[in-house]
Design a protein around this motif. Structure first.
Motif, mmCIF file in Angstrom:
data_model
loop_
_atom_site.group_PDB
_atom_site.id
_atom_site.type_symbol
_atom_site.label_atom_id
_atom_site.label_comp_id
_atom_site.label_asym_id
_atom_site.label_seq_id
_atom_site.Cartn_x
_atom_site.Cartn_y
_atom_site.Cartn_z
ATOM 1 N N LEU A 1 0.831 -1.204 0.000
ATOM 2 C CA LEU A 1 0.000 0.000 0.000
ATOM 3 C C LEU A 1 0.867 1.255 0.000
ATOM 4 O O LEU A 1 1.994 1.243 0.505
ATOM 5 C CB LEU A 1 -0.885 0.033 1.257
ATOM 6 C CG LEU A 1 -1.902 -1.092 1.417
ATOM 7 C CD1 LEU A 1 -2.554 -1.011 2.791
ATOM 8 C CD2 LEU A 1 -2.941 -1.026 0.320
ATOM 9 N N HIS A 2 0.317 2.334 -0.553
ATOM 10 C CA HIS A 2 0.941 3.647 -0.407
ATOM 11 C C HIS A 2 0.930 3.985 1.080
ATOM 12 O O HIS A 2 0.025 3.575 1.820
ATOM 13 C CB HIS A 2 0.143 4.684 -1.213
ATOM 14 C CG HIS A 2 0.759 6.035 -1.210
ATOM 15 N ND1 HIS A 2 0.562 6.928 -0.190
ATOM 16 C CD2 HIS A 2 1.572 6.632 -2.098
ATOM 17 C CE1 HIS A 2 1.235 8.032 -0.455
ATOM 18 N NE2 HIS A 2 1.860 7.877 -1.612
ATOM 19 N N MET B 1 0.131 6.586 2.766
ATOM 20 C CA MET B 1 -1.096 7.235 3.252
ATOM 21 C C MET B 1 -2.250 6.235 3.330
ATOM 22 O O MET B 1 -3.072 6.301 4.236
ATOM 23 C CB MET B 1 -1.463 8.424 2.364
ATOM 24 C CG MET B 1 -0.454 9.572 2.434
ATOM 25 S SD MET B 1 -0.165 10.187 4.102
ATOM 26 C CE MET B 1 -1.731 10.911 4.476
ATOM 27 N N ALA B 2 -2.322 5.309 2.380
ATOM 28 C CA ALA B 2 -3.368 4.280 2.420
ATOM 29 C C ALA B 2 -3.155 3.370 3.628
ATOM 30 O O ALA B 2 -4.126 2.949 4.280
ATOM 31 C CB ALA B 2 -3.365 3.469 1.132
ATOM 32 N N PHE B 3 -1.896 3.087 3.947
ATOM 33 C CA PHE B 3 -1.616 2.260 5.117
ATOM 34 C C PHE B 3 -1.995 3.003 6.393
ATOM 35 O O PHE B 3 -2.564 2.415 7.318
ATOM 36 C CB PHE B 3 -0.146 1.837 5.148
ATOM 37 C CG PHE B 3 0.162 0.879 6.254
ATOM 38 C CD1 PHE B 3 -0.290 -0.427 6.198
ATOM 39 C CD2 PHE B 3 0.882 1.282 7.361
ATOM 40 C CE1 PHE B 3 -0.032 -1.320 7.236
ATOM 41 C CE2 PHE B 3 1.152 0.398 8.399
ATOM 42 C CZ PHE B 3 0.694 -0.905 8.328
ATOM 43 N N GLN B 4 -1.717 4.299 6.443
ATOM 44 C CA GLN B 4 -2.123 5.093 7.606
ATOM 45 C C GLN B 4 -3.641 5.089 7.748
ATOM 46 O O GLN B 4 -4.159 5.038 8.861
ATOM 47 C CB GLN B 4 -1.596 6.526 7.493
ATOM 48 C CG GLN B 4 -0.123 6.628 7.811
ATOM 49 C CD GLN B 4 0.372 8.056 7.778
ATOM 50 O OE1 GLN B 4 1.019 8.460 6.829
ATOM 51 N NE2 GLN B 4 0.070 8.807 8.812
ATOM 52 N N ALA B 5 -4.355 5.125 6.638
ATOM 53 C CA ALA B 5 -5.820 5.054 6.684
ATOM 54 C C ALA B 5 -6.264 3.699 7.244
ATOM 55 O O ALA B 5 -7.211 3.633 8.037
ATOM 56 C CB ALA B 5 -6.407 5.286 5.296
ATOM 57 N N ALA B 6 -5.560 2.626 6.857
ATOM 58 C CA ALA B 6 -5.878 1.301 7.390
ATOM 59 C C ALA B 6 -5.625 1.257 8.897
ATOM 60 O O ALA B 6 -6.409 0.660 9.649
ATOM 61 C CB ALA B 6 -5.049 0.229 6.680
ATOM 62 N N LEU B 7 -4.555 1.899 9.342
ATOM 63 C CA LEU B 7 -4.286 1.969 10.783
ATOM 64 C C LEU B 7 -5.419 2.701 11.493
ATOM 65 O O LEU B 7 -5.890 2.265 12.540
ATOM 66 C CB LEU B 7 -2.955 2.679 11.057
ATOM 67 C CG LEU B 7 -1.687 1.968 10.618
ATOM 68 C CD1 LEU B 7 -0.474 2.876 10.850
ATOM 69 C CD2 LEU B 7 -1.513 0.641 11.334
ATOM 70 N N TYR B 8 -5.843 3.820 10.922
ATOM 71 C CA TYR B 8 -6.930 4.603 11.509
ATOM 72 C C TYR B 8 -8.206 3.764 11.604
ATOM 73 O O TYR B 8 -8.869 3.759 12.644
ATOM 74 C CB TYR B 8 -7.165 5.865 10.676
ATOM 75 C CG TYR B 8 -8.356 6.658 11.128
ATOM 76 C CD1 TYR B 8 -8.276 7.474 12.253
ATOM 77 C CD2 TYR B 8 -9.561 6.582 10.444
ATOM 78 C CE1 TYR B 8 -9.377 8.199 12.684
ATOM 79 C CE2 TYR B 8 -10.665 7.302 10.867
ATOM 80 C CZ TYR B 8 -10.562 8.116 11.990
ATOM 81 O OH TYR B 8 -11.657 8.827 12.409
ATOM 82 N N GLU B 9 -8.531 3.065 10.519
ATOM 83 C CA GLU B 9 -9.752 2.248 10.497
ATOM 84 C C GLU B 9 -9.714 1.163 11.569
ATOM 85 O O GLU B 9 -10.755 0.803 12.125
ATOM 86 C CB GLU B 9 -9.929 1.608 9.125
ATOM 87 C CG GLU B 9 -10.304 2.598 8.050
ATOM 88 C CD GLU B 9 -10.226 2.020 6.651
ATOM 89 O OE1 GLU B 9 -9.949 0.806 6.501
ATOM 90 O OE2 GLU B 9 -10.425 2.791 5.708
ATOM 91 N N GLN B 10 -8.519 0.656 11.862
ATOM 92 C CA GLN B 10 -8.386 -0.396 12.871
ATOM 93 C C GLN B 10 -8.055 0.164 14.255
ATOM 94 O O GLN B 10 -7.740 -0.578 15.171
ATOM 95 C CB GLN B 10 -7.336 -1.412 12.426
ATOM 96 C CG GLN B 10 -7.757 -2.126 11.158
ATOM 97 C CD GLN B 10 -6.800 -3.216 10.761
ATOM 98 O OE1 GLN B 10 -6.252 -3.917 11.603
ATOM 99 N NE2 GLN B 10 -6.590 -3.369 9.462
ATOM 100 N N LYS B 11 -8.105 1.499 14.359
ATOM 101 C CA LYS B 11 -7.852 2.196 15.623
ATOM 102 C C LYS B 11 -6.466 1.892 16.198
ATOM 103 O O LYS B 11 -6.290 1.760 17.408
ATOM 104 C CB LYS B 11 -8.943 1.885 16.641
ATOM 105 C CG LYS B 11 -10.321 2.351 16.201
ATOM 106 C CD LYS B 11 -11.368 2.087 17.237
ATOM 107 C CE LYS B 11 -12.749 2.528 16.906
ATOM 108 N NZ LYS B 11 -13.185 2.833 15.613
#
Length: 73
Positions: A37-38, A40-50
């Motif tokens: 993942l890019h 930023m996309a990985f950071q979004a995945a982290l956010y989604e998983q808290k």
């Protein structure tokens, strides 16, 4: 790794990357690369998983010192 995911369909490469990042085995950039993942996309995945971003006071101080060196006063 893909073989592990084939054996355990509930696991995905991104979820494994998140777990490795959360345990501080991989850095943010390396975990994003591992997940394919890019960043930023990985950071979004982290956010989604808290999952919080690993960013310490020392990291902040290093970033501020770097800015002081590269930006004129």
């Amino acid at each position: 790794m893909r073989q592990v995911c084939a054996l355990r369909p509930n696991l995905s490469v991104p979820s494994i990357a998140v777990a490795l990042y959360q345990r501080e085995i991989l850095s943010l950039g390396k975990a994003a690369d591992f997940a394919g993942l890019h960043r930023m996309a990985f950071q979004a995945a982290l956010y989604e998983q808290k999952v919080p971003i690993n960013y310490s006071v020392e990291d902040l101080e290093a970033d501020l010192n770097a800015l002081d060196r590269i930006l004129p006063s």
